[in-house]
Design a protein around this motif. Structure first.
Motif, PDB file in Angstrom:
ATOM      1  N   ALA A 187       0.832  -1.206   0.000  1.00  0.00           N
ATOM      2  CA  ALA A 187       0.000   0.000   0.000  1.00  0.00           C
ATOM      3  C   ALA A 187       0.861   1.248   0.000  1.00  0.00           C
ATOM      4  N   ALA A 188       1.943   1.217   0.786  1.00  0.00           N
ATOM      5  CA  ALA A 188       2.804   2.394   0.861  1.00  0.00           C
ATOM      6  C   ALA A 188       3.469   2.682  -0.469  1.00  0.00           C
ATOM      7  N   SER A 189       3.859   1.622  -1.171  1.00  0.00           N
ATOM      8  CA  SER A 189       4.563   1.823  -2.436  1.00  0.00           C
ATOM      9  C   SER A 189       3.649   2.358  -3.534  1.00  0.00           C
ATOM     10  N   LEU A 190       2.318   2.171  -3.373  1.00  0.00           N
ATOM     11  CA  LEU A 190       1.379   2.668  -4.369  1.00  0.00           C
ATOM     12  C   LEU A 190       1.174   4.178  -4.267  1.00  0.00           C
ATOM     13  N   GLU A 191       1.499   4.753  -3.096  1.00  0.00           N
ATOM     14  CA  GLU A 191       1.255   6.168  -2.884  1.00  0.00           C
ATOM     15  C   GLU A 191       2.090   6.996  -3.859  1.00  0.00           C
ATOM     16  N   GLY A 192       1.426   7.770  -4.658  1.00  0.00           N
ATOM     17  CA  GLY A 192       2.135   8.692  -5.545  1.00  0.00           C
ATOM     18  C   GLY A 192       2.689   8.063  -6.804  1.00  0.00           C
ATOM     19  N   LEU A 193       2.424   6.792  -7.077  1.00  0.00           N
ATOM     20  CA  LEU A 193       2.932   6.177  -8.290  1.00  0.00           C
ATOM     21  C   LEU A 193       2.077   6.593  -9.486  1.00  0.00           C
ATOM     22  N   ALA A 194       2.652   7.363 -10.382  1.00  0.00           N
ATOM     23  CA  ALA A 194       1.929   7.804 -11.575  1.00  0.00           C
ATOM     24  C   ALA A 194       2.204   6.824 -12.712  1.00  0.00           C
ATOM     25  N   PRO A 195       1.355   6.809 -13.747  1.00  0.00           N
ATOM     26  CA  PRO A 195       1.618   5.929 -14.893  1.00  0.00           C
ATOM     27  C   PRO A 195       2.959   6.265 -15.532  1.00  0.00           C
ATOM     28  N   VAL A 196       3.613   5.245 -16.080  1.00  0.00           N
ATOM     29  CA  VAL A 196       4.912   5.421 -16.739  1.00  0.00           C
ATOM     30  C   VAL A 196       4.743   5.126 -18.226  1.00  0.00           C
ATOM     31  N   LYS A 197       5.085   6.079 -19.064  1.00  0.00           N
ATOM     32  CA  LYS A 197       4.965   5.925 -20.524  1.00  0.00           C
ATOM     33  C   LYS A 197       6.342   5.673 -21.104  1.00  0.00           C
ATOM     34  N   VAL A 198       6.515   4.538 -21.773  1.00  0.00           N
ATOM     35  CA  VAL A 198       7.763   4.188 -22.450  1.00  0.00           C
ATOM     36  C   VAL A 198       7.406   3.679 -23.838  1.00  0.00           C
ATOM     37  N   GLY A 199       7.730   4.449 -24.873  1.00  0.00           N
ATOM     38  CA  GLY A 199       7.362   4.054 -26.221  1.00  0.00           C
ATOM     39  C   GLY A 199       5.856   3.834 -26.301  1.00  0.00           C
ATOM     40  N   PRO A 200       5.423   2.677 -26.836  1.00  0.00           N
ATOM     41  CA  PRO A 200       3.986   2.418 -26.951  1.00  0.00           C
ATOM     42  C   PRO A 200       3.354   1.950 -25.648  1.00  0.00           C
ATOM     43  N   PHE A 201       4.188   1.679 -24.627  1.00  0.00           N
ATOM     44  CA  PHE A 201       3.694   1.091 -23.387  1.00  0.00           C
ATOM     45  C   PHE A 201       3.355   2.159 -22.346  1.00  0.00           C
ATOM     46  N   MET A 202       2.302   1.925 -21.598  1.00  0.00           N
ATOM     47  CA  MET A 202       2.004   2.721 -20.420  1.00  0.00           C
ATOM     48  C   MET A 202       1.754   1.762 -19.268  1.00  0.00           C
TER      49      MET A 202
ATOM     50  N   HIS B  20       0.801   1.095 -15.451  1.00  0.00           N
ATOM     51  CA  HIS B  20      -0.027   1.845 -14.512  1.00  0.00           C
ATOM     52  C   HIS B  20      -0.639   0.908 -13.485  1.00  0.00           C
ATOM     53  N   GLY B  21      -1.144   1.487 -12.413  1.00  0.00           N
ATOM     54  CA  GLY B  21      -1.891   0.729 -11.432  1.00  0.00           C
ATOM     55  C   GLY B  21      -3.375   0.797 -11.741  1.00  0.00           C
ATOM     56  N   ALA B  22      -4.153   0.002 -11.022  1.00  0.00           N
ATOM     57  CA  ALA B  22      -5.594  -0.021 -11.274  1.00  0.00           C
ATOM     58  C   ALA B  22      -6.221   1.347 -11.058  1.00  0.00           C
ATOM     59  N   HIS B  23      -5.625   2.138 -10.141  1.00  0.00           N
ATOM     60  CA  HIS B  23      -6.178   3.451  -9.831  1.00  0.00           C
ATOM     61  C   HIS B  23      -6.004   4.441 -10.985  1.00  0.00           C
ATOM     62  N   ASP B  24      -5.170   4.110 -11.973  1.00  0.00           N
ATOM     63  CA  ASP B  24      -4.944   5.005 -13.114  1.00  0.00           C
ATOM     64  C   ASP B  24      -5.405   4.387 -14.429  1.00  0.00           C
ATOM     65  N   ARG B  25      -6.240   3.370 -14.364  1.00  0.00           N
ATOM     66  CA  ARG B  25      -6.678   2.672 -15.568  1.00  0.00           C
ATOM     67  C   ARG B  25      -7.333   3.623 -16.574  1.00  0.00           C
ATOM     68  N   CYS B  26      -8.070   4.587 -16.071  1.00  0.00           N
ATOM     69  CA  CYS B  26      -8.799   5.506 -16.954  1.00  0.00           C
ATOM     70  C   CYS B  26      -7.884   6.510 -17.647  1.00  0.00           C
ATOM     71  N   ARG B  27      -6.620   6.573 -17.232  1.00  0.00           N
ATOM     72  CA  ARG B  27      -5.689   7.547 -17.819  1.00  0.00           C
ATOM     73  C   ARG B  27      -4.922   6.983 -19.009  1.00  0.00           C
ATOM     74  N   VAL B  28      -5.134   5.722 -19.354  1.00  0.00           N
ATOM     75  CA  VAL B  28      -4.404   5.103 -20.461  1.00  0.00           C
ATOM     76  C   VAL B  28      -5.099   5.448 -21.774  1.00  0.00           C
ATOM     77  N   PRO B  29      -4.403   6.122 -22.698  1.00  0.00           N
ATOM     78  CA  PRO B  29      -5.037   6.469 -23.980  1.00  0.00           C
ATOM     79  C   PRO B  29      -5.252   5.227 -24.839  1.00  0.00           C
ATOM     80  N   ALA B  30      -6.197   5.312 -25.749  1.00  0.00           N
ATOM     81  CA  ALA B  30      -6.524   4.172 -26.610  1.00  0.00           C
ATOM     82  C   ALA B  30      -5.347   3.771 -27.484  1.00  0.00           C
ATOM     83  N   SER B  31      -4.457   4.713 -27.780  1.00  0.00           N
ATOM     84  CA  SER B  31      -3.319   4.437 -28.659  1.00  0.00           C
ATOM     85  C   SER B  31      -2.180   3.707 -27.950  1.00  0.00           C
ATOM     86  N   ALA B  32      -2.214   3.618 -26.624  1.00  0.00           N
ATOM     87  CA  ALA B  32      -1.120   2.999 -25.859  1.00  0.00           C
ATOM     88  C   ALA B  32      -1.421   1.539 -25.545  1.00  0.00           C
TER      89      ALA B  32
END
Length: 299
Positions: free
Chosen positions: A94-109, A111-123
């Motif tokens: 739980a502690a390690s999840l605090e503040g973890l933002a999605p990471v974009k590398v090339g075509p990959f993003m 992310h955690g479940a809490h950021d699922r909605c932030r993944v663009p359709a192209s990634a």
């Protein structure tokens, strides 16, 4: 392996602050002196040229030996400044999840479940929750390997892929999703294998991945799937050096080996081990002080 988290059985932690170069020297020496399954070493920047080295372990914790290693790497003054304490009981996931933002590398993003909605359709979204295994995507070694997979995809499509030391399975999932091919992924840690299986199913990659609990790369169920067009190994320098011969034997003609888990200072030793097996450097990438190498067989 672990990314910023102590081993499952960690009971004690050693801490010492030092300038960046000295901190890396301490980290290198301790990392090479213990089995990575028993002792985890991490370094963090606290302020400009002020870094903190943390060493977590359970039964393998040897305070006297650790202090001696710090003294050998950085002098008696820093050895005297080392502190030891019991590991606080804490929900590390739980502690390690605090503040973890999605990471974009090339075509990959990643992310955690809490950021699922932030993944663009192209990634290519890869959902990985922080867990007791290596690879949430936030470490420079994971990012370097993801970038290498993206680079390799631009020039071809490996038909057989092996991921040694898969951790959370993030690299194997990325390869499965990007290449649409079968991937064999293994780890010496049964917790990592279980974690990777959960992540593979969550990312709809389970049918394309074979997860194995195995030490090294010469287990029969690994060699049976070879030779491999792409081999991924994001571990640490000592096991990478030991794997040089068996990984070379598993590499298909024209294939690539991607190595990471290496500090920049580790690159010469890693290259020496693999060059002795008839491999040469194709490319290298540095991210936050960590190196990722892409190797191929000499012609």
């Amino acid at each position: 392996m672990l990314e910023g988290l102590p081993p499952n059985d960690a009971t004690h932690v050693m801490r010492v602050a030092a300038p960046r170069t000295t901190a890396m020297r301490i980290s290198d020496l301790i990392s090479e002196s213990f089995d990575p399954a028993d002792v985890t070493v991490a370094i963090f920047e606290q302020a400009e040229d002020d870094w903190l080295v943390e060493v977590f372990a359970g039964d393998a914790f040897d305070a006297e030996r650790l202090r001696e290693l710090v003294g050998f790497a950085a002098g008696e003054e820093l050895a005297a400044a080392v502190t030891f304490s019991a590991v606080e009981e804490k929900d590390w996931v739980a502690a390690s999840l605090e503040g973890l933002a999605p990471v974009k590398v090339g075509p990959f993003m990643v992310h955690g479940a809490h950021d699922r909605c932030r993944v663009p359709a192209s990634a290519i979204g890869i959902e990985i929750e922080a867990a007791l295994a290596f690879g949430t995507g936030h470490h420079g070694t994971t990012q370097g390997c993801l970038a290498a997979i993206a680079d390799i995809a631009r020039i071809g499509r490996p038909q057989r892929v092996l991921d040694v030391g898969t951790g959370t399975g993030v690299l194997a999932i990325a390869a499965t999703r990007r290449f649409h091919t079968q991937v064999v992924a293994s780890d010496i840690d049964i917790v990592a294998v279980r974690t990777a299986k959960v992540n593979a199913r969550a990312n709809k990659a389970g049918a394309g991945m074979t997860l194995l609990h195995a030490a090294g790369a010469d287990a029969r169920n690994i060699t049976a799937g070879g030779p491999y067009d792409l081999i991924l190994a994001n571990i640490l320098l000592p096991p990478l050096k030991r794997l040089a011969r068996p990984l070379r034997a598993l590499l298909a003609p024209g294939g690539r080996i991607v190595l990471s888990g290496l500090l920049v200072s580790h690159v010469p030793a890693a290259l020496a081990a693999y060059r002795s097996q008839g491999l040469h450097l194709v490319s290298r990438r540095h991210i936050e002080g960590w190196a990722t190498l892409v190797l191929a067989a000499d012609r």
